[in-house]
Design a protein around this motif. Structure first.
Motif, PDB file in Angstrom:
ATOM      1  N   VAL A   7      93.692  10.243  43.808  1.00 57.47           N
ATOM      2  CA  VAL A   7      93.725  10.682  45.200  1.00 57.47           C
ATOM      3  C   VAL A   7      94.694   9.838  46.018  1.00 57.47           C
ATOM      4  CG1 VAL A   7      92.345  11.063  47.274  1.00 57.47           C
ATOM      5  CG2 VAL A   7      91.298  11.351  45.002  1.00 57.47           C
ATOM      6  N   SER A   8      95.700  10.492  46.598  1.00 55.98           N
ATOM      7  CA  SER A   8      96.607   9.818  47.516  1.00 55.98           C
ATOM      8  C   SER A   8      96.198  10.137  48.937  1.00 55.98           C
ATOM      9  CB  SER A   8      98.057  10.270  47.302  1.00 55.98           C
ATOM     10  OG  SER A   8      98.866   9.771  48.353  1.00 55.98           O
ATOM     11  N   GLY A   9      95.892   9.094  49.698  1.00 59.38           N
ATOM     12  CA  GLY A   9      95.503   9.252  51.089  1.00 59.38           C
ATOM     13  C   GLY A   9      96.653   9.103  52.060  1.00 59.38           C
ATOM     14  N   PRO A  11      99.633  10.311  54.461  1.00 57.60           N
ATOM     15  CA  PRO A  11     100.022  11.528  55.173  1.00 57.60           C
ATOM     16  C   PRO A  11     101.494  11.888  54.999  1.00 57.60           C
ATOM     17  CG  PRO A  11      99.858   9.690  56.692  1.00 57.60           C
ATOM     18  CD  PRO A  11      99.410   9.180  55.353  1.00 57.60           C
ATOM     19  N   SER A  12     102.264  11.035  54.372  1.00 57.52           N
ATOM     20  CA  SER A  12     103.705  11.239  54.272  1.00 57.52           C
ATOM     21  C   SER A  12     104.111  12.030  53.031  1.00 57.52           C
ATOM     22  CB  SER A  12     104.411   9.877  54.241  1.00 57.52           C
ATOM     23  OG  SER A  12     105.775  10.026  53.935  1.00 57.52           O
ATOM     24  N   ALA A  13     104.993  12.982  53.222  1.00 56.12           N
ATOM     25  CA  ALA A  13     105.512  13.765  52.093  1.00 56.12           C
ATOM     26  C   ALA A  13     106.431  12.929  51.215  1.00 56.12           C
ATOM     27  CB  ALA A  13     106.263  14.992  52.614  1.00 56.12           C
ATOM     28  N   THR A  14     106.987  11.850  51.741  1.00 59.16           N
ATOM     29  CA  THR A  14     107.879  10.981  50.970  1.00 59.16           C
ATOM     30  C   THR A  14     107.196   9.647  50.660  1.00 59.16           C
ATOM     31  OG1 THR A  14     108.884  10.137  52.998  1.00 59.16           O
ATOM     32  CG2 THR A  14     109.957  12.034  51.936  1.00 59.16           C
ATOM     33  N   SER A  15     105.914   9.681  50.542  1.00 56.87           N
ATOM     34  CA  SER A  15     105.086   8.499  50.405  1.00 56.87           C
ATOM     35  C   SER A  15     105.378   7.655  49.163  1.00 56.87           C
ATOM     36  CB  SER A  15     103.623   8.934  50.365  1.00 56.87           C
ATOM     37  OG  SER A  15     102.790   7.885  49.982  1.00 56.87           O
ATOM     38  N   ARG A  16     105.571   6.362  49.379  1.00 59.83           N
ATOM     39  CA  ARG A  16     105.668   5.432  48.250  1.00 59.83           C
ATOM     40  C   ARG A  16     104.319   5.314  47.570  1.00 59.83           C
ATOM     41  NH1 ARG A  16     108.950   1.132  51.716  1.00 59.83           N
ATOM     42  NH2 ARG A  16     107.319   1.821  53.093  1.00 59.83           N
ATOM     43  N   THR A  17     103.251   5.382  48.345  1.00 59.99           N
ATOM     44  CA  THR A  17     101.904   5.297  47.783  1.00 59.99           C
ATOM     45  C   THR A  17     101.669   6.428  46.788  1.00 59.99           C
ATOM     46  OG1 THR A  17     101.090   4.306  49.841  1.00 59.99           O
ATOM     47  CG2 THR A  17      99.442   5.207  48.335  1.00 59.99           C
ATOM     48  N   ALA A  18     101.971   7.651  47.188  1.00 59.42           N
ATOM     49  CA  ALA A  18     101.772   8.808  46.308  1.00 59.42           C
ATOM     50  C   ALA A  18     102.657   8.704  45.070  1.00 59.42           C
ATOM     51  CB  ALA A  18     102.055  10.102  47.057  1.00 59.42           C
ATOM     52  N   ARG A  19     103.898   8.304  45.243  1.00 56.44           N
ATOM     53  CA  ARG A  19     104.806   8.169  44.097  1.00 56.44           C
ATOM     54  C   ARG A  19     104.305   7.107  43.130  1.00 56.44           C
ATOM     55  NH1 ARG A  19     110.388  10.238  45.326  1.00 56.44           N
ATOM     56  NH2 ARG A  19     110.237  11.132  47.394  1.00 56.44           N
ATOM     57  N   LEU A  20     103.787   6.017  43.686  1.00 54.16           N
ATOM     58  CA  LEU A  20     103.239   4.962  42.842  1.00 54.16           C
ATOM     59  C   LEU A  20     102.033   5.473  42.070  1.00 54.16           C
ATOM     60  CD1 LEU A  20     103.484   1.965  42.072  1.00 54.16           C
ATOM     61  CD2 LEU A  20     101.946   1.455  43.980  1.00 54.16           C
ATOM     62  N   LEU A  21     101.175   6.220  42.740  1.00 60.07           N
ATOM     63  CA  LEU A  21     100.012   6.806  42.057  1.00 60.07           C
ATOM     64  C   LEU A  21     100.440   7.731  40.924  1.00 60.07           C
ATOM     65  CD1 LEU A  21      97.522   7.638  44.922  1.00 60.07           C
ATOM     66  CD2 LEU A  21      97.165   6.037  43.046  1.00 60.07           C
ATOM     67  N   ARG A  22     101.441   8.567  41.161  1.00 58.08           N
ATOM     68  CA  ARG A  22     101.873   9.486  40.112  1.00 58.08           C
ATOM     69  C   ARG A  22     102.415   8.709  38.906  1.00 58.08           C
ATOM     70  NH1 ARG A  22      99.572  12.225  43.853  1.00 58.08           N
ATOM     71  NH2 ARG A  22      97.948  11.182  42.672  1.00 58.08           N
ATOM     72  N   VAL A  35      94.334  13.556  33.835  1.00 52.60           N
ATOM     73  CA  VAL A  35      94.499  13.127  35.217  1.00 52.60           C
ATOM     74  C   VAL A  35      94.795  14.330  36.109  1.00 52.60           C
ATOM     75  CG1 VAL A  35      95.810  11.661  36.793  1.00 52.60           C
ATOM     76  CG2 VAL A  35      95.338  10.873  34.457  1.00 52.60           C
ATOM     77  N   ILE A  36      94.048  14.411  37.196  1.00 51.35           N
ATOM     78  CA  ILE A  36      94.237  15.459  38.194  1.00 51.35           C
ATOM     79  C   ILE A  36      94.734  14.800  39.481  1.00 51.35           C
ATOM     80  CG2 ILE A  36      93.126  17.270  39.544  1.00 51.35           C
ATOM     81  CD1 ILE A  36      90.904  17.239  37.295  1.00 51.35           C
ATOM     82  N   PRO A  37      95.987  15.051  39.867  1.00 51.52           N
ATOM     83  CA  PRO A  37      96.490  14.459  41.110  1.00 51.52           C
ATOM     84  C   PRO A  37      96.028  15.254  42.334  1.00 51.52           C
ATOM     85  CG  PRO A  37      98.242  15.665  40.010  1.00 51.52           C
ATOM     86  CD  PRO A  37      97.029  15.760  39.126  1.00 51.52           C
ATOM     87  N   LEU A  38      95.694  14.525  43.390  1.00 51.38           N
ATOM     88  CA  LEU A  38      95.312  15.158  44.641  1.00 51.38           C
ATOM     89  C   LEU A  38      95.985  14.408  45.791  1.00 51.38           C
ATOM     90  CD1 LEU A  38      93.618  17.036  46.481  1.00 51.38           C
ATOM     91  CD2 LEU A  38      91.782  15.338  46.330  1.00 51.38           C
ATOM     92  N   ASP A  39      96.878  15.085  46.481  1.00 46.24           N
ATOM     93  CA  ASP A  39      97.487  14.544  47.689  1.00 46.24           C
ATOM     94  C   ASP A  39      96.712  15.115  48.864  1.00 46.24           C
ATOM     95  OD1 ASP A  39      99.643  13.017  46.564  1.00 46.24           O
ATOM     96  OD2 ASP A  39     100.637  14.907  46.094  1.00 46.24           O
ATOM     97  N   VAL A  40      95.951  14.273  49.536  1.00 43.19           N
ATOM     98  CA  VAL A  40      95.084  14.747  50.623  1.00 43.19           C
ATOM     99  C   VAL A  40      95.895  15.453  51.705  1.00 43.19           C
ATOM    100  CG1 VAL A  40      93.335  14.096  52.328  1.00 43.19           C
ATOM    101  CG2 VAL A  40      93.426  12.901  50.137  1.00 43.19           C
ATOM    102  N   VAL A  72      90.801   7.348  41.083  1.00 41.79           N
ATOM    103  CA  VAL A  72      91.746   6.377  41.625  1.00 41.79           C
ATOM    104  C   VAL A  72      91.981   6.779  43.068  1.00 41.79           C
ATOM    105  CG1 VAL A  72      94.064   5.391  41.467  1.00 41.79           C
ATOM    106  CG2 VAL A  72      92.866   6.085  39.373  1.00 41.79           C
ATOM    107  N   VAL A  73      91.800   5.834  43.990  1.00 37.10           N
ATOM    108  CA  VAL A  73      91.996   6.111  45.408  1.00 37.10           C
ATOM    109  C   VAL A  73      93.127   5.219  45.897  1.00 37.10           C
ATOM    110  CG1 VAL A  73      90.967   6.083  47.707  1.00 37.10           C
ATOM    111  CG2 VAL A  73      89.573   6.721  45.734  1.00 37.10           C
ATOM    112  N   GLY A  74      94.222   5.845  46.286  1.00 36.69           N
ATOM    113  CA  GLY A  74      95.375   5.105  46.789  1.00 36.69           C
ATOM    114  C   GLY A  74      95.626   5.426  48.242  1.00 36.69           C
TER     115      GLY A  74
END
Length: 184
Positions: A7-9, A11-22, A35-40, A72-74
Motif C-alpha cells: 500500500v502506497s499512501g 498522493p503524488s503520481a510521481t511519488s518516490r515512495t510509490a516507486r520505492l514500494l514497487r 504481491v498486490i500493489p495498491l496506490d491509495v 506493506v504500508v509505505g
C-alpha cells in the motif's frame, strides 16, 4: 508463499515512495510471494473523503486487505506524520482489518527528524487495527531516492542494502507464519 498487499499512501503520481514500494514488491515477488500493489491515490477521492464505506472501490480495498497475509504500508512523512491520504483509507477499513497479519511500515521523508513517525504515528494505528506482528519499519531519506528523467529509480547503496534487509526479514516472518499455520 504469502499474499502481500503493498500500500502506497502517497498522493503524488510521481511519488518516490510509490516507486520505492514497487521496487520492494519485485524483491518480494522474486522470493515467491504474490504481491498486490495498491496506490491509495487511485481510490476515488469522493469515496475516501465522504467516508463511503459502501462505495465499490472501498469494498474492493477491504477485500484486498482481507485476502492478504502480509501488508506493506509505505508513506511519505508530512509534518511528522504519515499522509492524510493513508489516514483517510485506514479510517474506512474495519477496526480489525489487520487482524492476524504481518505488517511492514515504511516511510520516506526529507529529514531524519521525521524517522520517529513510523514508531510514534504509524505503528500505533497498525497495532490498533489488530496486526499480529508489526515488524521493524524503515525510514528512507528523500535524498537517497532519485528518479531519472527516464523514470528509473536509483537508491543510494546504504539505503538500498538496509531496505533489502528489512524486506528480507519481513519475508522470512511471513514464511515462518505460514509454516506455523500449516503445522497448527
Amino acid at each position: 508463499m504469502a499474499t502481500v498487499l503493498s500500500v502506497s499512501g502517497s498522493p503524488s503520481a510521481t511519488s518516490r515512495t510509490a516507486r520505492l514500494l514497487r521496487r520492494l514488491d519485485a524483491r518480494l515477488t522474486a522470493q515467491g510471494h504474490d504481491v498486490i500493489p495498491l496506490d491509495v491515490r487511485t481510490v476515488p477521492a469522493a469515496a475516501l473523503l465522504g467516508a463511503d464505506v459502501e462505495h465499490p472501490a472501498i469494498v474492493e480495498v477491504g477485500e484486498l486487505f482481507a485476502r492478504a497475509e502480509g501488508v506493506v504500508v509505505g508513506t511519505p512523512v508530512y509534518k511528522a506524520a504519515y499522509s492524510g491520504l493513508l489516514k483517510s483509507l485506514l479510517d474506512l477499513l474495519p477496526q480489525y482489518a489487520l487482524a492476524g497479519k504481518t505488517v511492514l511500515p515504511l516511510a520516506t521523508g526529507g529529514t531524519t527528524a521525521h524517522v520517529l513517525a513510523i514508531d510514534y504515528a504509524l505503528r500505533p494505528v497498525l497495532t490498533s487495527m489488530g496486526a499480529a506482528h508489526v515488524v521493524q519499519g524503515w525510514f528512507t531519506l528523500d535524498k537517497d531516492i532519485t528518479v531519472g528523467e527516464d523514470g528509473a529509480l536509483t537508491v543510494a547503496l546504504h539505503a538500498a542494502e538496509a531496505l533489502e534487509q528489512v524486506v528480507d526479514r519481513f519475508s522470512a516472518t511471513l514464511d515462518r507464519t505460514a509454516l506455523l499455520a500449516a503445522a497448527g
